[in-house]
Motif scaffolding. Structure first.
Motif, PDB file in Angstrom:
ATOM      1  N   ILE A  65      -1.966   9.013  -0.750  1.00 54.28           N
ATOM      2  CA  ILE A  65      -2.896   8.282   0.117  1.00 54.28           C
ATOM      3  C   ILE A  65      -2.469   6.821   0.230  1.00 54.28           C
ATOM      4  O   ILE A  65      -2.469   6.250   1.309  1.00 54.28           O
ATOM      5  CB  ILE A  65      -4.334   8.397  -0.440  1.00 54.28           C
ATOM      6  N   TRP A  66      -2.110   6.206  -0.900  1.00 57.80           N
ATOM      7  CA  TRP A  66      -1.733   4.809  -0.927  1.00 57.80           C
ATOM      8  C   TRP A  66      -0.514   4.551  -0.052  1.00 57.80           C
ATOM      9  O   TRP A  66      -0.463   3.572   0.690  1.00 57.80           O
ATOM     10  CB  TRP A  66      -1.488   4.360  -2.354  1.00 57.80           C
ATOM     11  N   THR A  67       0.490   5.419  -0.122  1.00 62.30           N
ATOM     12  CA  THR A  67       1.713   5.206   0.668  1.00 62.30           C
ATOM     13  C   THR A  67       1.436   5.352   2.160  1.00 62.30           C
ATOM     14  O   THR A  67       2.113   4.723   2.972  1.00 62.30           O
ATOM     15  CB  THR A  67       2.844   6.164   0.253  1.00 62.30           C
ATOM     16  N   ARG A  68       0.455   6.140   2.537  1.00 65.07           N
ATOM     17  CA  ARG A  68       0.077   6.237   3.954  1.00 65.07           C
ATOM     18  C   ARG A  68      -0.638   4.997   4.448  1.00 65.07           C
ATOM     19  O   ARG A  68      -0.589   4.665   5.633  1.00 65.07           O
ATOM     20  CB  ARG A  68      -0.829   7.454   4.183  1.00 65.07           C
ATOM     21  N   CYS A  69      -1.308   4.291   3.549  1.00 66.99           N
ATOM     22  CA  CYS A  69      -2.079   3.102   3.921  1.00 66.99           C
ATOM     23  C   CYS A  69      -1.203   1.853   4.042  1.00 66.99           C
ATOM     24  O   CYS A  69      -1.607   0.869   4.654  1.00 66.99           O
ATOM     25  CB  CYS A  69      -3.173   2.844   2.900  1.00 66.99           C
ATOM     26  N   ILE A  70      -0.063   1.879   3.419  1.00 69.13           N
ATOM     27  CA  ILE A  70       0.794   0.677   3.412  1.00 69.13           C
ATOM     28  C   ILE A  70       1.656   0.650   4.646  1.00 69.13           C
ATOM     29  O   ILE A  70       2.130   1.529   5.189  1.00 69.13           O
ATOM     30  CB  ILE A  70       1.662   0.636   2.146  1.00 69.13           C
TER      31      ILE A  70
END
Length: 70
Positions: A65-70
């Motif tokens: 999820i975090w890598t999609r948000c960055i």
């Protein structure tokens, strides 16, 4: 400690689908098979339900999820 199919996760999925919220759900449970044998802790570990395995799964999902948000 329940089956993935027809377990609590299935009920939660149904409720969330009806609410139309876009919330990530991680379903943990024992796969619908009889291949896991051993003592209680061994079964939990093999099924991914030991504390360490649950932590690892959640950590991995948060990274996705975090890598999609960055």
């Amino acid at each position: 400690e329940h089956n993935v199919i027809g377990g609590l996760g299935s009920v939660v999925s149904e409720v969330m689908a009806k609410s139309k919220n876009n919330i990530k759900q991680i379903t943990l449970g024992i796969a619908d098979s009889y291949k896991i044998t051993g003592d209680y802790r061994t079964i939990l570990d093999k099924a991914g339900l030991s504390a360490e395995k649950i932590y690892g799964t959640i950590k991995q999902e948060f990274r996705k999820i975090w890598t999609r948000c960055i």
